[in-house]
Motif scaffolding. Structure first.
Motif, short mmCIF file in Angstrom:
data_model
loop_
_atom_site.label_atom_id
_atom_site.label_comp_id
_atom_site.label_asym_id
_atom_site.label_seq_id
_atom_site.Cartn_x
_atom_site.Cartn_y
_atom_site.Cartn_z
N VAL A 42 -0.98 0.49 4.25
CA VAL A 42 -0.90 1.79 4.71
C VAL A 42 -1.95 2.43 4.02
O VAL A 42 -1.80 2.86 2.80
N PRO A 43 -3.20 2.69 4.44
CA PRO A 43 -4.43 3.30 3.63
C PRO A 43 -4.21 4.71 3.71
O PRO A 43 -3.25 5.22 4.20
N ASP A 44 -4.88 5.29 2.58
CA ASP A 44 -4.67 6.88 2.47
C ASP A 44 -5.42 7.51 3.62
O ASP A 44 -4.92 8.69 3.83
N LEU A 45 -6.47 7.07 4.37
CA LEU A 45 -7.02 7.62 5.31
C LEU A 45 -7.00 6.87 6.79
O LEU A 45 -7.19 5.73 6.40
N GLU A 46 -7.35 7.57 7.82
CA GLU A 46 -7.37 6.75 9.15
C GLU A 46 -6.44 5.55 9.15
O GLU A 46 -6.78 4.58 9.57
N ALA A 47 -5.14 6.37 8.98
CA ALA A 47 -4.00 5.22 8.85
C ALA A 47 -3.25 5.12 10.27
O ALA A 47 -2.38 4.39 10.39
N VAL A 48 -3.57 5.98 11.37
CA VAL A 48 -2.94 6.10 12.48
C VAL A 48 -3.88 6.03 13.72
O VAL A 48 -5.09 6.33 13.48
N TYR A 49 -3.69 5.65 14.74
CA TYR A 49 -4.47 5.68 16.11
C TYR A 49 -4.37 7.14 16.76
O TYR A 49 -3.59 7.49 17.29
N VAL A 65 4.64 -8.51 1.41
CA VAL A 65 3.99 -7.52 0.75
C VAL A 65 3.59 -6.38 1.44
O VAL A 65 3.14 -6.12 2.55
N VAL A 66 3.67 -5.16 0.79
CA VAL A 66 3.79 -3.81 1.34
C VAL A 66 2.75 -3.06 0.44
O VAL A 66 3.02 -2.71 -0.94
N LEU A 67 1.58 -2.59 0.66
CA LEU A 67 0.75 -1.79 0.11
C LEU A 67 0.47 -0.61 0.70
O LEU A 67 0.09 -0.37 1.81
N VAL A 68 0.70 0.42 -0.35
CA VAL A 68 0.69 1.89 0.24
C VAL A 68 -0.17 2.58 -0.74
O VAL A 68 0.02 2.59 -1.95
N ASP A 69 -1.27 3.33 -0.41
CA ASP A 69 -2.24 4.28 -0.89
C ASP A 69 -1.92 5.60 -0.84
O ASP A 69 -1.75 6.21 0.14
N GLU A 70 -1.33 6.20 -2.10
CA GLU A 70 -0.71 7.40 -2.11
C GLU A 70 0.19 7.89 -0.96
O GLU A 70 0.02 8.61 -0.27
N SER A 124 -0.09 17.26 12.09
CA SER A 124 -0.62 17.89 10.78
C SER A 124 -0.69 16.72 9.73
O SER A 124 -0.26 15.57 10.02
N GLY A 125 -1.18 17.19 8.54
CA GLY A 125 -1.53 15.81 7.63
C GLY A 125 -0.16 15.23 7.34
O GLY A 125 -0.23 14.01 7.07
N GLY A 126 0.75 16.04 6.97
CA GLY A 126 1.93 15.48 6.52
C GLY A 126 2.63 14.62 7.57
O GLY A 126 3.22 13.33 7.33
N GLU A 127 2.71 15.13 8.92
CA GLU A 127 3.14 14.38 10.03
C GLU A 127 2.49 13.06 10.17
O GLU A 127 2.97 12.04 10.46
N ARG A 128 1.05 12.86 10.20
CA ARG A 128 0.34 11.86 10.26
C ARG A 128 0.73 10.72 9.19
O ARG A 128 0.70 9.56 9.37
N ARG A 129 0.85 11.46 7.81
CA ARG A 129 1.31 10.42 6.91
C ARG A 129 2.64 9.87 7.26
O ARG A 129 2.95 8.89 6.94
N MET A 130 3.94 10.65 7.58
CA MET A 130 4.95 10.00 8.08
C MET A 130 4.78 9.02 8.88
O MET A 130 5.31 7.81 8.90
N LEU A 131 3.81 9.22 9.88
CA LEU A 131 3.62 8.05 10.95
C LEU A 131 3.11 6.95 10.77
O LEU A 131 3.37 5.88 10.74
N ALA A 132 2.03 7.18 9.44
CA ALA A 132 1.48 6.03 9.01
C ALA A 132 2.47 5.26 8.24
O ALA A 132 2.59 3.88 8.07
N LEU A 133 3.26 5.84 7.44
CA LEU A 133 4.22 4.95 6.56
C LEU A 133 5.37 4.37 7.42
O LEU A 133 6.01 3.55 6.84
N SER A 134 5.60 5.04 8.52
CA SER A 134 6.43 4.21 9.38
C SER A 134 5.99 2.86 9.68
O SER A 134 6.89 1.87 9.87
N ARG A 135 4.92 2.24 9.53
CA ARG A 135 4.50 1.05 9.61
C ARG A 135 5.17 0.10 8.73
O ARG A 135 5.62 -1.08 8.89
N ALA A 136 5.15 0.71 7.28
CA ALA A 136 5.86 -0.08 6.25
C ALA A 136 7.37 -0.22 6.38
O ALA A 136 7.92 -1.47 6.34
N PHE A 137 7.88 0.71 7.16
CA PHE A 137 9.47 0.60 7.36
C PHE A 137 9.75 -0.04 8.54
O PHE A 137 10.76 -0.62 8.61
#
Length: 231
Positions: free
Chosen positions: A84-91, A163-168, A143-156
């Motif tokens: 899960v990168p810090d930027l451009e992590a969702v479509y 291996v789970v790698l998450v940037d910030e 919003s930025g926080g909503e996109r972050r939650m969506l990106a983090l959903s990939r890990a969960f």
């Protein structure tokens, strides 16, 4: 404590600049590992080197003892690596539901269904309840926080990720949501046995006992130990 994945004498160059200077970084299974450092320290590059999204100029990436240095990022994903990168992590042009469908196990195979092709669209329950009312929204409008939650959903949603790698992880998240996120990331390691690696500017609260910290400075290792040993 067995090593799940590791960088060995890893060097990464961006043009004339060397971002990692022969870094040795073992990442044990069933443990949260924090890569600590300021911007430009090399922590993001170390994550990308493990994920295969940047190429090493020297050194190796070992996964359970096998050399995967030349294995491309998508093959590492198929083998059980989630990044899960810090930027451009969702479509951005896809809806929240479509992003979740692609993140779920078998999501690549269901891509045509997620994009409106033949067959039913399979949308897994969002790991964050905050995303439920947003399922039909394009990800680019969040919003930025909503996109972050969506990106983090990939890990969960990744089944049996080794291996789970998450940037910030907490980037743009409200404190209660960030705390919930760290608890779930900790559970991936402690309960799921995954090797969880977080790139952070400071050690977050709420991480489990046995968390390891590696501080990077200008592409080299400056400290390795437990959070309590940091001064």
């Amino acid at each position: 404590m067995s090593v799940e994945i590791a960088l060995r004498a890893a060097r990464v160059r961006y043009g004339p600049l060397e971002a990692l200077h022969g870094l040795d970084l073992p990442v044990p299974a069933g443990t949260v590992t924090v890569l600590l450092g300021r911007n430009g320290s090399g922590r993001t590059t170390a994550l990308r080197a493990l994920a295969g999204t940047v190429r090493l100029s020297a050194g190796r990436v070992l996964w359970r003892g096998s050399d995967v240095t030349r294995l491309p990022a998508h093959e590492r994903t198929r083998r059980g690596l989630c990044f899960v990168p810090d930027l451009e992590a969702v479509y951005a042009t896809l809806t929240v539901a479509e992003n979740l469908a692609l993140a779920a196990p078998g999501g690549t195979a269901r891509r045509s269904a997620a994009l409106g092709g033949a067959g039913p669209r399979v949308v897994p329950p969002p790991p964050y309840p905050e995303l439920v009312p947003l399922l039909d929204r394009p990800a680019g409008t969040l919003s930025g926080g909503e996109r972050r939650m969506l990106a983090l959903s990939r890990a969960f949603l990744a089944a049996r990720a080794g291996v789970v790698l998450v940037d910030e992880p907490a980037l743009g998240l409200a404190p209660p949501v960030a705390a919930r996120t760290y608890r779930r990331l900790a559970a991936l390691a402690v309960e799921g046995g995954a090797a969880v690696v977080l790139a952070e500017q400071r050690v977050p609260d709420g991480l489990p006992r046995g968390t390891l910290v590696h501080e990077l400075r200008r592409g080299s290792l400056a400290f390795s130990g437990e959070p309590a040993e940091l001064t």
